[in-house]
Motif scaffolding. Structure first.
Motif, PDB file in Angstrom:
ATOM      1  N   SER A 183       0.832  -1.200   0.000  1.00 34.05           N
ATOM      2  CA  SER A 183       0.000   0.000   0.000  1.00 34.05           C
ATOM      3  C   SER A 183       0.872   1.258   0.000  1.00 34.05           C
ATOM      4  N   MET A 184       0.715   2.106  -1.001  1.00 31.24           N
ATOM      5  CA  MET A 184       1.456   3.357  -1.071  1.00 31.24           C
ATOM      6  C   MET A 184       1.024   4.286   0.052  1.00 31.24           C
ATOM      7  N   PRO A 243       5.567  -0.827  -3.091  1.00 26.57           N
ATOM      8  CA  PRO A 243       4.132  -0.534  -3.086  1.00 26.57           C
ATOM      9  C   PRO A 243       3.579  -0.481  -4.509  1.00 26.57           C
ATOM     10  N   LEU A 244       2.317  -0.793  -4.644  1.00 29.15           N
ATOM     11  CA  LEU A 244       1.667  -0.694  -5.946  1.00 29.15           C
ATOM     12  C   LEU A 244       1.626   0.770  -6.373  1.00 29.15           C
ATOM     13  N   GLY A 245       1.915   1.004  -7.620  1.00 31.59           N
ATOM     14  CA  GLY A 245       1.913   2.366  -8.127  1.00 31.59           C
ATOM     15  C   GLY A 245       3.271   3.018  -8.150  1.00 31.59           C
ATOM     16  N   VAL A 246       4.284   2.374  -7.558  1.00 29.17           N
ATOM     17  CA  VAL A 246       5.649   2.907  -7.591  1.00 29.17           C
ATOM     18  C   VAL A 246       6.349   2.375  -8.843  1.00 29.17           C
ATOM     19  N   MET A 247       6.875   3.297  -9.643  1.00 25.34           N
ATOM     20  CA  MET A 247       7.522   2.920 -10.894  1.00 25.34           C
ATOM     21  C   MET A 247       8.972   2.526 -10.648  1.00 25.34           C
ATOM     22  N   ALA A 248       9.384   1.398 -11.224  1.00 26.74           N
ATOM     23  CA  ALA A 248      10.764   0.916 -11.107  1.00 26.74           C
ATOM     24  C   ALA A 248      11.292   0.608 -12.498  1.00 26.74           C
ATOM     25  N   ARG A 249      12.451   1.172 -12.850  1.00 29.76           N
ATOM     26  CA  ARG A 249      13.049   0.888 -14.159  1.00 29.76           C
ATOM     27  C   ARG A 249      13.424  -0.577 -14.270  1.00 29.76           C
ATOM     28  N   LYS A 253       6.902   8.940  -6.830  1.00 30.74           N
ATOM     29  CA  LYS A 253       6.384   7.574  -6.868  1.00 30.74           C
ATOM     30  C   LYS A 253       7.263   6.692  -7.765  1.00 30.74           C
ATOM     31  N   SER A 254       8.542   6.772  -7.494  1.00 35.84           N
ATOM     32  CA  SER A 254       9.496   5.990  -8.278  1.00 35.84           C
ATOM     33  C   SER A 254      10.532   5.365  -7.349  1.00 35.84           C
ATOM     34  N   PHE A 255      11.213   4.362  -7.879  1.00 37.70           N
ATOM     35  CA  PHE A 255      12.195   3.603  -7.096  1.00 37.70           C
ATOM     36  C   PHE A 255      13.511   3.558  -7.844  1.00 37.70           C
ATOM     37  N   SER A 256      14.602   3.909  -7.144  1.00 35.04           N
ATOM     38  CA  SER A 256      15.957   3.809  -7.713  1.00 35.04           C
ATOM     39  C   SER A 256      16.699   2.671  -7.043  1.00 35.04           C
ATOM     40  N   LEU A 257      17.303   1.805  -7.843  1.00 33.56           N
ATOM     41  CA  LEU A 257      18.108   0.694  -7.337  1.00 33.56           C
ATOM     42  C   LEU A 257      19.572   0.989  -7.602  1.00 33.56           C
TER      43      LEU A 257
END
Length: 542
Positions: free
Chosen positions: A389-390, A452-458, A507-511
């Protein structure tokens, strides 16, 4: 080094002579010049293992070396010989030692001290032509080992290699950041075989963050022609061509290509762009459907290609490592949305961890502090279902963010008002940290992790377990670094070589994945020098 030289001069018996003082003045006047390493090659070079050994041994028995240094042994040595006492006399100076022992002593000295040592006397000058001394200097100071065997094939001595190549260009070895506007970069200058090569480090193709780094040679220096150091530009696709390197000032140098026509391609700029796109991004323009991404890529090509490898570089250091650090600091590759992969430097500063960009983009340029992590504010994740959950993640992180803001405001008001604010507050402690001491790390056991759902991941292939999480902020800005703002987010430590950051507002994710290449001549002399470098990096692109 100066102490060793003083001892050498005293043992030679020439430290106070007019001749040595004159040599010393001459040495000090030239000690900062690379020409100090250029010994007179026209003088006769003698082997000192046979004939010179007999001469030195004879001089020791007969009263020392008078002609070479202008000073003999002390009277105690002569008296011992005249009295007929048993056994060899004690050495009264370095000149009384066997030449093979002098070779061993001189080989243990730093190479920068040897030119001054050669000025002491003729015998020292002759001994310093011994190949063993310079081979050891090349090995210990520049890591050359097996490469020294290749020199016999090309006819280069260890002494020439040290004097004409390694020593004059020693100041450019290590890590550097090129001045390419907001894009920055990472250059590693190393001794590679019989070359000094400047390798530009490029991240893997987006989004394969865990792939190894790519390298591209920008220049090289060698001694193949006329037994002198030659600089060549390696940019373009037509092979090595004439270049130049200039030292602008301390911890800064510049490169210049003298034949920029070698960078051009027969098909013109269109072919150059397609070739650059395939090398830089691993794809063709037709593969990129996102219009905004196409615009960013074309902008980068136009901006970076105008330099033609005529660049200025500023020295950077690897961050110092302390036992208290959460993980080993160093360089990491990270995903940055449409900008592709970028290189950041993770360092620790007490209760803070900082990630500084070495490469950048038109929004947040190289040199800026992309992430700042508060190690005193851990965040305990909920169970796996709630992690999806975001809203739940935002509640946890924003709760800590509000606490940080209140603490910051309380430092700006009088003590009485701050105490009243604390007493009247019914706010909860930082999310997930009710039972933890300030600055304490989270439980060492790993736990399940999911975005979380809705978080963008490359890159959707990310670790599904993590060790601990902390509150932090990430820097976002408009094009041209306009309206920069630090926004809250979650730092996720997966293991010793990988971490991530969830940008709440974006709403994004960096690895991020560790850069594992061996980088020599890159350690910071001190924490103070390293922190000064970070401040300077921000000013370069602000």
């Amino acid at each position: 080094m100066l102490l060793r030289m003083a001892v050498c001069a005293r043992l030679c018996g020439v430290g106070q002579s007019r001749r040595c003082r004159r040599r010393q003045r001459h040495s000090q006047a030239n000690q900062d010049s690379d020409s100090d390493m250029e010994m007179d090659e026209e003088e006769e070079e003698e082997r000192v293992v046979g004939k010179a050994k007999d001469e030195l041994v004879g001089s020791r028995i007969g009263g020392g070396c008078h002609s070479s240094c202008g000073a003999g042994p002390s009277g105690a040595g002569s008296g011992a010989s005249a009295s007929g006492s048993a056994g060899p006399p004690h050495p009264q100076s370095l000149l009384d030692l066997p030449p093979e022992l002098l070779v061993e002593i001189f080989a243990s000295l730093p190479g920068i001290a040897l030119p001054n040592l050669a000025l002491v006397c003729k015998k020292f000058r002759q001994i310093l032509n011994t190949e063993t001394i310079w081979r050891r200097r090349c090995t210990e100071e520049f890591g050359m080992r097996d490469d020294l065997r290749k020199m016999e094939i090309v006819g280069i001595s260890s002494r020439d290699l040290y004097v004409k190549l390694l020593h004059p260009y020693r100041h450019i070895l290590g890590l550097w950041q090129p001045d390419i506007g907001p894009y920055g970069g990472l250059l590693n200058v190393v001794v590679d075989g019989l070359f000094i090569i400047g390798w530009m480090y490029l991240p893997p193709h987006d989004p394969r963050v865990e792939d190894p780094m790519r390298r591209r040679p920008l220049f090289r220096i060698h001694m193949w022609e006329k037994n002198k150091a030659t600089v060549e530009c390696m940019y373009g696709h037509k092979g090595p061509h004439k270049g130049d390197i200039q030292t602008v000032k301390k911890d800064e140098f510049s490169t210049k290509c003298n034949q920029t026509d070698h960078h051009r391609m027969p098909g013109g700029r269109q072919e150059e762009f397609r070739t650059w796109l395939e090398e830089e991004w691993g794809r063709t323009l037709e593969d990129i459907f996102h219009e905004h991404m196409q615009e960013l890529i074309l902008m980068k090509f136009i901006y970076t290609s105008q330099y033609d490898n005529c660049l200025t570089y500023r020295r950077i250091y690897l961050p110092p490592c302390l036992p208290s650090d959460l993980l080993q600091p160093g360089l990491f590759k990270g995903t940055y949305g449409s900008h592709g992969l970028e290189i950041i430097m993770l360092s620790f500063h007490g209760s803070k961890a900082k990630a500084t960009k070495l490469t950048g983009d038109p929004n947040v340029p190289a040199g800026q502090l992309t992430l700042e992590i508060d190690l005193q504010r851990p965040v305990r994740l909920p169970d796996l279902e709630q992690q999806r959950s975001m809203e739940e993640l935002s509640r946890l992180v924003l709760g800590v963010h509000e606490e940080v803001q209140r603490a910051s405001q309380s430092r700006d008001v009088p003590a009485e008002a701050a105490e009243a604010s604390v007493e009247g507050s019914d706010s909860a402690p930082p999310a997930g940290a009710e039972d933890e001491e300030p600055g304490a790390a989270a439980a060492p056991e790993t736990q399940a992790f999911v975005l979380p759902l809705g978080v963008m991941a490359r890159n959707e292939v990310y670790p599904r377990t993590c060790k601990m999480c902390f509150y932090g902020t990430g820097l976002i800005a408009g094009h041209g670094f306009t309206s920069p703002e630090r926004t809250p987010g979650l730092f996720v430590l997966f293991d010793d070589d990988r971490f991530g950051f969830i940008w709440l507002e974006l709403k994004s994710f960096s690895l991020y994945s560790r850069l594992t290449d061996q980088l020599t001549h890159a350690q910071a002399p001190s924490m103070q020098r390293f922190e000064n470098m970070l401040r300077n990096m921000q000013s370069w692109t602000s």
